[in-house]
Design an enzyme around this catalytic site. Structure first.
Site, PDB file in Angstrom:
ATOM      1  N   LYS A   1      -1.379  13.672  10.362  1.00  0.00           N
ATOM      2  CA  LYS A   1      -1.976  12.475  10.975  1.00  0.00           C
ATOM      3  C   LYS A   1      -0.980  11.692  11.839  1.00  0.00           C
ATOM      4  CE  LYS A   1      -5.619  11.938   7.558  1.00  0.00           C
ATOM      5  NZ  LYS A   1      -6.304  11.072   6.599  1.00  0.00           N
TER       6      LYS A   1
ATOM      7  N   ALA B   1       1.150   3.201  -0.484  1.00  0.00           N
ATOM      8  CA  ALA B   1       1.581   2.774   0.863  1.00  0.00           C
ATOM      9  C   ALA B   1       1.853   4.004   1.719  1.00  0.00           C
ATOM     10  CB  ALA B   1       2.824   1.896   0.750  1.00  0.00           C
TER      11      ALA B   1
ATOM     12  N   ALA C   1      -2.803   7.165   3.908  1.00  0.00           N
ATOM     13  CA  ALA C   1      -4.171   6.686   3.678  1.00  0.00           C
ATOM     14  C   ALA C   1      -4.186   5.160   3.600  1.00  0.00           C
ATOM     15  CB  ALA C   1      -4.738   7.299   2.399  1.00  0.00           C
TER      16      ALA C   1
ATOM     17  N   ARG D   1       4.918   2.509  -5.595  1.00  0.00           N
ATOM     18  CA  ARG D   1       6.081   2.959  -6.372  1.00  0.00           C
ATOM     19  C   ARG D   1       7.355   2.635  -5.601  1.00  0.00           C
ATOM     20  NH1 ARG D   1       5.851   9.244  -7.644  1.00  0.00           N
ATOM     21  NH2 ARG D   1       5.941   9.270  -5.377  1.00  0.00           N
TER      22      ARG D   1
HETATM   23  P1  NDP Z   1       0.794  10.237   1.260  1.00  0.00           P
HETATM   24  O1  NDP Z   1       1.515  11.445   0.767  1.00  0.00           O
HETATM   25  O2  NDP Z   1       1.017   9.741   2.635  1.00  0.00           O
HETATM   26  O3  NDP Z   1       1.101   8.992   0.253  1.00  0.00           O
HETATM   27  C1  NDP Z   1       1.063   9.177  -1.121  1.00  0.00           C
HETATM   28  C2  NDP Z   1       1.073   7.817  -1.825  1.00  0.00           C
HETATM   29  O4  NDP Z   1       0.873   8.031  -3.205  1.00  0.00           O
HETATM   30  C3  NDP Z   1       2.403   7.055  -1.692  1.00  0.00           C
HETATM   31  O5  NDP Z   1       2.128   5.680  -1.718  1.00  0.00           O
HETATM   32  C4  NDP Z   1       3.142   7.489  -2.964  1.00  0.00           C
HETATM   33  O6  NDP Z   1       4.121   6.577  -3.399  1.00  0.00           O
HETATM   34  C5  NDP Z   1       2.000   7.509  -3.940  1.00  0.00           C
HETATM   35  N1  NDP Z   1       2.190   8.374  -5.110  1.00  0.00           N
HETATM   36  C6  NDP Z   1       2.117   9.717  -5.141  1.00  0.00           C
HETATM   37  N2  NDP Z   1       2.294  10.151  -6.409  1.00  0.00           N
HETATM   38  C7  NDP Z   1       2.483   9.053  -7.175  1.00  0.00           C
HETATM   39  C8  NDP Z   1       2.724   8.844  -8.556  1.00  0.00           C
HETATM   40  N3  NDP Z   1       2.792   9.862  -9.417  1.00  0.00           N
HETATM   41  N4  NDP Z   1       2.872   7.594  -9.009  1.00  0.00           N
HETATM   42  C9  NDP Z   1       2.795   6.553  -8.155  1.00  0.00           C
HETATM   43  N5  NDP Z   1       2.580   6.675  -6.820  1.00  0.00           N
HETATM   44  C10 NDP Z   1       2.427   7.919  -6.343  1.00  0.00           C
HETATM   45  O7  NDP Z   1      -0.750  10.573   0.996  1.00  0.00           O
HETATM   46  P2  NDP Z   1      -1.998   9.884   1.726  1.00  0.00           P
HETATM   47  O8  NDP Z   1      -1.731   8.427   1.770  1.00  0.00           O
HETATM   48  O9  NDP Z   1      -2.325  10.593   2.970  1.00  0.00           O
HETATM   49  O10 NDP Z   1      -3.189  10.192   0.703  1.00  0.00           O
HETATM   50  C11 NDP Z   1      -3.313   9.485  -0.535  1.00  0.00           C
HETATM   51  C12 NDP Z   1      -4.556   9.940  -1.256  1.00  0.00           C
HETATM   52  O11 NDP Z   1      -5.734   9.517  -0.572  1.00  0.00           O
HETATM   53  C13 NDP Z   1      -4.660  11.455  -1.363  1.00  0.00           C
HETATM   54  O12 NDP Z   1      -4.970  11.748  -2.692  1.00  0.00           O
HETATM   55  C14 NDP Z   1      -5.803  11.853  -0.455  1.00  0.00           C
HETATM   56  O13 NDP Z   1      -6.515  12.944  -0.961  1.00  0.00           O
HETATM   57  C15 NDP Z   1      -6.651  10.585  -0.473  1.00  0.00           C
HETATM   58  N6  NDP Z   1      -7.430  10.418   0.781  1.00  0.00           N
HETATM   59  C16 NDP Z   1      -8.792  10.389   0.684  1.00  0.00           C
HETATM   60  C17 NDP Z   1      -9.563  10.202   1.818  1.00  0.00           C
HETATM   61  C18 NDP Z   1     -11.043  10.165   1.691  1.00  0.00           C
HETATM   62  O14 NDP Z   1     -11.733  10.251   2.712  1.00  0.00           O
HETATM   63  N7  NDP Z   1     -11.584  10.012   0.491  1.00  0.00           N
HETATM   64  C19 NDP Z   1      -8.964  10.031   3.146  1.00  0.00           C
HETATM   65  C20 NDP Z   1      -7.519  10.048   3.131  1.00  0.00           C
HETATM   66  C21 NDP Z   1      -6.805  10.250   1.963  1.00  0.00           C
HETATM   67  P3  NDP Z   1       5.618   6.614  -2.789  1.00  0.00           P
HETATM   68  O15 NDP Z   1       5.546   5.943  -1.447  1.00  0.00           O
HETATM   69  O16 NDP Z   1       6.417   5.837  -3.774  1.00  0.00           O
HETATM   70  O17 NDP Z   1       6.011   8.054  -2.698  1.00  0.00           O
END
Ligand code: NDP
Length: 275
Positions: free
Chosen positions: A70, A132, A135, A156
């Site tokens: 993206k 953060a 998405a 986190r």
């Molecule tokens: P990114 O990889 O860009 O971000 C992941 C986020 O999740 C970060 O904030 C990360 O924290 C956090 N995270 C991951 N694992 C953990 C954990 N174990 N404990 C705490 N925080 C955690 O992913 P996206 O933002 O692109 O996607 C996020 C979710 O949204 C996905 O599951 C995706 O499937 C879903 N999504 C759904 C959509 C829909 O249409 N329903 C559209 C877009 C996304 P940190 O910054 O600390 O690493």
């Protein structure tokens, strides 16, 4: 018989096999009588731009973009909608001659699912956004535009939440960033999980008492009961939603952008839930 022209689209991702977008767009096309084909394209991790160039050469009319491209799609677009510019990420591309228009429909999809499908107005509400990543970035602008009284971003890695707050366009909403631990003792009307923790079945370190009476708990992950949804259930939350509605609504907005026809989302959501 005159030849019927069929416009081609695809979702580009890595991985992409799991994507439900082809099913959703096929259902929209059938419902609206639009002649389109919509496929899935697995782009190599270092080959997003080349994949887009190849699709354009083949005459594709547009594409959706999913993880992890993206941000690259944002950089590749020659024109951006305002909401894509604010999000800093693009999930929908339209190919128009030598131009590539980049849009982001995730935020409008989420807001439409919450306000319209789930009938929860966000104006004046205390909203908590967990995560953060891409998405969360994509939905921040549209969430702020609904004018909640307060929007707190907890992540986190707190610095990422802080930088989202710093970059957000100033609006009359109390906008804050914090750690999960700092949420203890705070209460919210709407809690949106935009972390990917549900995909790895991990539980966020959230304490009891986060939800106000009648709160909505929303997980962007779909197709499974996540630990966040279980936590909300244990906390007595009655309205708990997964991200399927957001997925279908963001697809409907992309379809509208490409075809200038707005499909009905309710029957497609029912179809997807029955799969
Ligand atoms: P990114 O990889 O860009 O971000 C992941 C986020 O999740 C970060 O904030 C990360 O924290 C956090 N995270 C991951 N694992 C953990 C954990 N174990 N404990 C705490 N925080 C955690 O992913 P996206 O933002 O692109 O996607 C996020 C979710 O949204 C996905 O599951 C995706 O499937 C879903 N999504 C759904 C959509 C829909 O249409 N329903 C559209 C877009 C996304 P940190 O910054 O600390 O690493």
């Amino acid at each position: 018989m005159p030849e019927v022209s069929v416009d081609r689209y695809a979702v580009i991702g890595h991985p992409v096999e799991h994507s439900k977008s082809p099913l959703i767009h096929a259902a929209f096309a059938q419902q609206t009588g639009q002649q389109i084909e919509y496929g899935k394209i697995l782009a190599p991790l270092d080959g997003f731009a080349a994949t887009v160039a190849s699709l354009r050469e083949q005459g594709y009319a547009g594409a959706n973009v999913t993880v992890p491209f993206k941000f690259e799609a944002y950089a590749l677009a020659t024109e951006l909608t305002e909401r894509a510019r604010v999000a800093g990420a693009v999930n929908t591309l339209s190919f128009k001659g030598s131009d590539i228009l980049g849009d982001n429909t995730d935020g409008v999809g989420l807001v439409r699912d919450i306000e319209h499908n789930l009938a929860v107005p966000l104006a004046g509400k205390r909203v908590l956004l967990l995560g953060a990543g891409g998405a969360a970035e994509g939905v921040l602008g549209p969430l702020l535009a609904t004018m909640p009284s307060r929007l707190c971003i907890a992540n986190r890695s707190v610095s990422k939440a802080e930088s989202m707050v710093a970059r957000a366009k100033p609006v009359d909403v109390l906008l804050e960033a914090c750690s999960f631990e700092a949420l203890a003792g705070q209460v919210f009307d709407v809690v949106i999980n935009a972390t990917s923790s549900g995909l790895s079945n991990e539980r966020l370190p959230l304490t009891a008492g986060l939800f106000a009476d009648g709160a909505l708990a929303y997980d962007m992950v779909y197709g499974r009961e996540t630990p966040f949804m279980q936590y909300a259930r244990e906390e007595g939350v009655r309205q708990i939603a997964d991200g399927l509605g957001m997925l279908v609504e963001q697809a409907a907005e992309a379809f509208y952008l490409w075809r200038q026809v707005r499909p009905q989302t309710a029957p497609v959501m029912t179809m997807m839930r029955a799969l």
